[in-house]
Scaffold this active site. Structure first.
Site, PDB file in Angstrom:
ATOM      1  CE1 TYR A 114      17.272  -4.856 -21.193  1.00 53.81           C
ATOM      2  CE2 TYR A 114      18.416  -2.899 -20.418  1.00 53.81           C
ATOM      3  CZ  TYR A 114      17.577  -3.522 -21.327  1.00 53.81           C
ATOM      4  OH  TYR A 114      17.055  -2.802 -22.370  1.00 53.81           O
ATOM      5  N   GLY A 118      29.505  -2.269 -18.087  1.00 51.89           N
ATOM      6  CA  GLY A 118      29.961  -2.262 -16.689  1.00 51.89           C
ATOM      7  C   GLY A 118      29.991  -3.685 -16.144  1.00 51.89           C
ATOM      8  CG  HIS A 119      26.347  -5.931 -15.684  1.00 53.44           C
ATOM      9  ND1 HIS A 119      25.379  -5.226 -16.340  1.00 53.44           N
ATOM     10  CD2 HIS A 119      25.941  -6.000 -14.390  1.00 53.44           C
ATOM     11  CE1 HIS A 119      24.414  -4.888 -15.485  1.00 53.44           C
ATOM     12  NE2 HIS A 119      24.739  -5.342 -14.295  1.00 53.44           N
ATOM     13  CE  LYS A 266      25.506   2.559 -11.284  1.00 49.81           C
ATOM     14  NZ  LYS A 266      24.491   1.702 -10.744  1.00 49.81           N
ATOM     15  CG  ASP A 267      25.645  -1.047  -7.298  1.00 51.78           C
ATOM     16  OD1 ASP A 267      24.608  -0.376  -7.250  1.00 51.78           O
ATOM     17  OD2 ASP A 267      26.025  -1.634  -8.327  1.00 51.78           O
ATOM     18  CD  GLN A 270      25.360  -4.574  -4.448  1.00 55.08           C
ATOM     19  OE1 GLN A 270      24.162  -4.357  -4.390  1.00 55.08           O
ATOM     20  NE2 GLN A 270      25.960  -4.924  -5.575  1.00 55.08           N
ATOM     21  CB  SER A 303      20.283  -2.610 -15.644  1.00 58.79           C
ATOM     22  OG  SER A 303      21.404  -3.444 -15.574  1.00 58.79           O
TER      23      SER A 303
HETATM   24  P1  AMP Z   1      23.312  -5.354 -10.985  1.00 60.52           P
HETATM   25  O1  AMP Z   1      22.997  -6.216 -12.135  1.00 60.52           O
HETATM   26  O2  AMP Z   1      22.903  -3.931 -11.162  1.00 60.52           O
HETATM   27  O3  AMP Z   1      22.886  -5.943  -9.670  1.00 60.52           O
HETATM   28  O4  AMP Z   1      24.892  -5.290 -10.910  1.00 60.52           O
HETATM   29  C1  AMP Z   1      25.658  -6.458 -10.836  1.00 60.52           C
HETATM   30  C2  AMP Z   1      27.080  -6.081 -10.554  1.00 60.52           C
HETATM   31  O5  AMP Z   1      27.547  -5.219 -11.583  1.00 60.52           O
HETATM   32  C3  AMP Z   1      27.234  -5.306  -9.236  1.00 60.52           C
HETATM   33  O6  AMP Z   1      28.422  -5.741  -8.579  1.00 60.52           O
HETATM   34  C4  AMP Z   1      27.351  -3.884  -9.700  1.00 60.52           C
HETATM   35  O7  AMP Z   1      28.074  -3.058  -8.817  1.00 60.52           O
HETATM   36  C5  AMP Z   1      28.102  -4.063 -11.009  1.00 60.52           C
HETATM   37  N1  AMP Z   1      27.906  -2.905 -11.883  1.00 60.52           N
HETATM   38  C6  AMP Z   1      26.735  -2.407 -12.330  1.00 60.52           C
HETATM   39  N2  AMP Z   1      26.957  -1.299 -13.053  1.00 60.52           N
HETATM   40  C7  AMP Z   1      28.289  -1.083 -13.047  1.00 60.52           C
HETATM   41  C8  AMP Z   1      29.148  -0.090 -13.596  1.00 60.52           C
HETATM   42  N3  AMP Z   1      28.671   0.944 -14.280  1.00 60.52           N
HETATM   43  N4  AMP Z   1      30.480  -0.200 -13.379  1.00 60.52           N
HETATM   44  C9  AMP Z   1      30.993  -1.240 -12.656  1.00 60.52           C
HETATM   45  N5  AMP Z   1      30.229  -2.194 -12.102  1.00 60.52           N
HETATM   46  C10 AMP Z   1      28.903  -2.129 -12.297  1.00 60.52           C
END
Ligand code: AMP
Length: 409
Positions: A114, A118-119, A266-267, A270, A303
């Protein structure tokens, strides 16, 4: 860990060294140098489980469609090839090994799909750091407790593939299931038996053993924990979460064998945890962190933002407004002011969020590498710290953070 605070002496606190003096993970040793423009090597034969992008994608669950997002200007891929969708772990490893054998540096961007801008900023960072880029899309059941939103996590496989293809990504690793013997926490991974995990109930074990043919595989029972970094913050409400993250990242590192893996700040917890794990377990992977990407009004991209009601969406912007304001106050005023003035910062942030209708999960101000407060009373000038926030609007839990006084390694 988070409780191990250091009180400053009297009213004039001196910046104490963070409790955790361990340096952040050093980049792993670089693989053999890669030519700036390596010759395209013969591609590995695609196993049956490895599909071109017109292949069948795993079934997407019903989800709202994403609003179109505008990708940041992307660096040109160093190597061009049509996007491949790989669903099988062995095929994924073969792909990665073939590229490395051809002298290419492999970059991995782990995601749960999704995809938003950011991704995509992580993908761009990977394109800058590596030659052959694989983005994994996998909603990891091990990091969702039984009562969390694993089943309803937003999914848009086609939209994701289109965005990644447009950026010149080379492969998407999109496994249907990664846990042999069934997903942890009883989640159903597209027909895989949903047994197993360290938390399997005794009666489930018996059921598993006595199930009719074919006999199911023994449950997955190996998990990775990063003892200190996983404590506090998100663990307080999601105690299972970081064990699930560390375990799946380990699995993805072993399957994709990347030279570099890119994570979002962002995380923040993590990201620190993955770096610590890579260092502690000697992964030859350079773990890079990319700054948090925000919507035009400041809300951290996520997401889960699509699940906010219009009222909550408008209110949630208060989180970024207040933490960015506090950053400004700390960095400008504190330089010549006294740290005592910063005692009110956490309270100010909590109040602003609550007044906008949010339920605060946590607000903390901590040293960036150790995630331990430098001074429990507030902020110490010129020590890299980070404000970490989690808050709920309705049933949507949002994370945000901002670094203060620069960026530690
Ligand atoms: P997720 O799909 O939410 O597990 O995120 C996958 C990767 O994208 C992780 O390393 C998150 O930290 C990064 N991520 C998600 N949202 C953002 C954002 N707004 N800015 C930067 N990285 C992001």
């Amino acid at each position: 860990m988070a409780e191990a605070t250091l009180e400053p002496a009297a009213e004039a606190p001196v910046a104490e060294a963070p409790v955790d003096e361990t340096p952040a993970a050093e980049p792993a040793e670089e693989p053999a140098a890669v030519d700036a423009a390596p010759e395209p090597a013969p591609e590995p034969a695609a196993p049956a489980s490895q599909q071109k992008d017109d292949g069948e994608a795993p079934p997407a669950q019903a989800s709202p469609k994403q609003a179109p997002t505008q990708a940041a200007p992307a660096p040109a891929p160093k190597y061009t090839a049509p996007l491949e969708v790989i669903t099988d772990a062995e095929a994924m490893r073969a792909w990665s090994r073939a590229h490395r054998a051809a002298g290419r540096r492999v970059g991995l961007v782990p995601t749960m799909g999704y995809l938003h801008d950011g991704h995509l900023s992580l993908v761009n960072a990977a394109l800058e750091r590596a030659d052959a880029i694989v983005v994994s899309i996998y909603v990891n059941p091990a990091q969702f407790a039984a009562n969390e939103d694993f089943g309803t996590y937003p999914r848009d496989s086609e939209g994701d593939l289109a965005k990644l293809r447009a950026l010149g990504v080379h492969a998407v690793f999109q496994p249907k299931a990664l846990y042999r013997g069934g997903a942890p926490h009883g989640h159903d991974e597209g027909g895989a038996s949903s047994m197993g995990g360290g938390e399997i109930e005794e009666n489930q074990k018996i059921e598993n053993q006595s199930s009719s043919s074919p006999p199911s595989e023994p449950p997955h029972e190996t998990f990775v924990t990063v003892e200190e970094t996983q404590k506090g913050f998100c663990s307080r409400t999601r105690p299972h979460f970081f064990r699930g993250v560390a375990t799946v990242v380990c699995k993805l590192f072993n399957i994709c064998e990347p030279d570099v893996a890119v994570f979002g700040k962002k995380d923040y917890q993590q990201w620190r945890l993955v770096r610590r794990m890579a260092r502690d377990l000697d992964f030859a992977v350079d773990v890079a962190g990319v700054p948090l990407a925000r919507e035009p009004d400041g809300l951290a991209m996520s997401s889960r933002n699509v699940r906010l009601t219009p009222t909550h969406r408008a209110a949630a912007v208060r989180i970024s407004e207040v933490i960015l304001l506090v950053k400004e106050v700390c960095e400008l005023a504190l330089i010549n002011g006294t740290p005592k003035e910063s005692r009110h910062m956490k309270g100010m942030i909590k109040e602003a969020i609550q007044n906008s209708g949010g339920i605060v999960d946590y607000v903390d101000i901590v040293e960036q590498r150790s995630l331990v407060p430098v001074w429990k009373g507030g902020v110490i000038p010129n020590v890299p710290q980070v404000i970490l926030v989690a808050a709920k609007y309705g049933d949507v839990r949002l994370l945000d953070n901002v670094e203060l006084f620069g960026e530690a390694d």
